[in-house]
Design an enzyme around this catalytic site. Structure first.
Site, PDB file in Angstrom:
ATOM      1  N   TYR A 263       0.860  -1.180   0.000  1.00 35.89           N
ATOM      2  CA  TYR A 263       0.000   0.000   0.000  1.00 35.89           C
ATOM      3  C   TYR A 263       0.900   1.234   0.000  1.00 35.89           C
ATOM      4  CZ  TYR A 263      -3.390   3.365   2.061  1.00 35.89           C
ATOM      5  OH  TYR A 263      -4.188   4.454   2.344  1.00 35.89           O
TER       6      TYR A 263
ATOM      7  N   LYS B  90      -1.621  -1.282  -3.980  1.00 32.10           N
ATOM      8  CA  LYS B  90      -2.602  -0.198  -3.862  1.00 32.10           C
ATOM      9  C   LYS B  90      -1.796   1.081  -4.025  1.00 32.10           C
ATOM     10  CE  LYS B  90      -5.973   1.922  -0.699  1.00 32.10           C
ATOM     11  NZ  LYS B  90      -5.475   3.309  -0.683  1.00 32.10           N
TER      12      LYS B  90
END
Length: 307
Positions: A144, A174
């Site tokens: 992420y 992400k």
């Protein structure tokens, strides 16, 4: 069919808010209705829990565990994917949360870069992620990236170079940054069973053009039904319609940003539009002024007609 845990991530994934009581304690009773709202009203079938939108770094490890348990239990049979963010400043806490997510039935885990003592190189960040992933080796693992908050500006393309050899469970990124060149290079390098998901909601269409497999974002909690139409229009090659929806999103968020848009304001906006009692944000975030929330709600209604 691939096992649920290894189904490739795609489409819209809502980064969920953490419900609190008015006194600031975790409010598990809202989670069931919250999932119903996402599924039935927004057409969203994936959730990313305990992330930035969920105020994860303001929660205790114990709170994050009980939230993971409740989200996973209530989402069973309702959501296609429950991805749990397990990132902490301590690699030991991250490993603890990763093991717990695996035991609880999460469909994947994600980790931000630690940002007090920051990894200075891609190698250092990969080593941190390797240690966390090793605690739940059978769960899909996602990096992420959110440099605006972590201050870690290592190119993601450098981070994922050869990562499949170091972390066999690695399944994607992400990507919550604005560097579309880095993003495009990630998509270009992406392995067949990986997903590169975009996390800057107001620029989603640009990321789709670069090959994004889907998106994770906070606004999909309350405008997911409209963004699903954007995805559909893009897939059909109707860029006029896709742009029209993206421009509405940009107008809404631009307006909100002028009023001081942050997680607290966003949380109140979700509460106003969904009818869910999400409570205040946790300090140091401050509650949203009532008049600001009402102005943004009015702007939303002026831009998006009801389905």
């Amino acid at each position: 069919m691939a096992p649920a845990a290894y189904r490739k991530l795609a489409g819209l994934i809502a980064a969920t808010f953490t419900p609190f009581t008015p006194q600031g304690e975790v409010n598990l009773s809202v989670i069931g209705p919250y999932i119903d709202y996402l599924s039935e009203q927004q057409g969203v079938k994936g959730i990313f829990v305990n992330g930035t939108t969920g105020e994860s770094l303001s929660l205790t490890v114990a709170e994050r565990k009980i939230l993971t348990e409740e989200w996973c239990q209530k989402a069973k049979g309702r959501m296609d994917h429950v991805i749990v963010h397990v990132g902490c400043m301590s690699v030991k806490d991250s490993q603890d949360l990763a093991r717990h997510a695996a035991q609880t039935g999460a469909d994947g885990i994600a980790v931000i870069a630690p940002f007090f003592f920051k990894p200075r190189t891609a190698e250092a960040l990969r080593e941190f992620m390797k240690e966390v992933a090793s605690a739940a080796p059978n769960l899909p693992f996602y990096y992420y990236q959110i440099p605006a908050l972590t201050g870690v500006n290592v190119h993601v393309r450098d981070v994922i170079e050869g990562i499949e050899k170091l972390i066999p469970s690695f399944r994607g990124v992400k990507f919550s940054g604005c560097d579309l060149m880095d993003f495009g290079q990630c998509v270009s390098y992406c392995q067949a069973d990986w997903s590169v998901l975009y996390g800057v909601d107001e620029q989603l269409l640009a990321a789709l053009a670069m090959g994004a497999h889907g998106a994770v974002g906070s606004t999909y909690n309350y405008i997911g039904c409209h963004v699903n139409k954007l995805l559909s229009a893009f897939e059909k090659g109707d860029l006029v319609q896709a742009r029209a929806i993206q421009f509405k999103m940009q107008e809404l968020l631009s307006y909100a940003m002028k009023l001081g848009f942050d997680v607290g304001v966003n949380k109140q906006l979700m509460a106003e539009l969904s009818g869910l009692c999400l409570g205040p944000p946790r300090l140091p975030l401050m509650p949203c002024p009532h008049d600001h929330a009402q102005l943004i709600v009015q702007k939303y209604h002026s831009l998006f007609s009801k389905r």
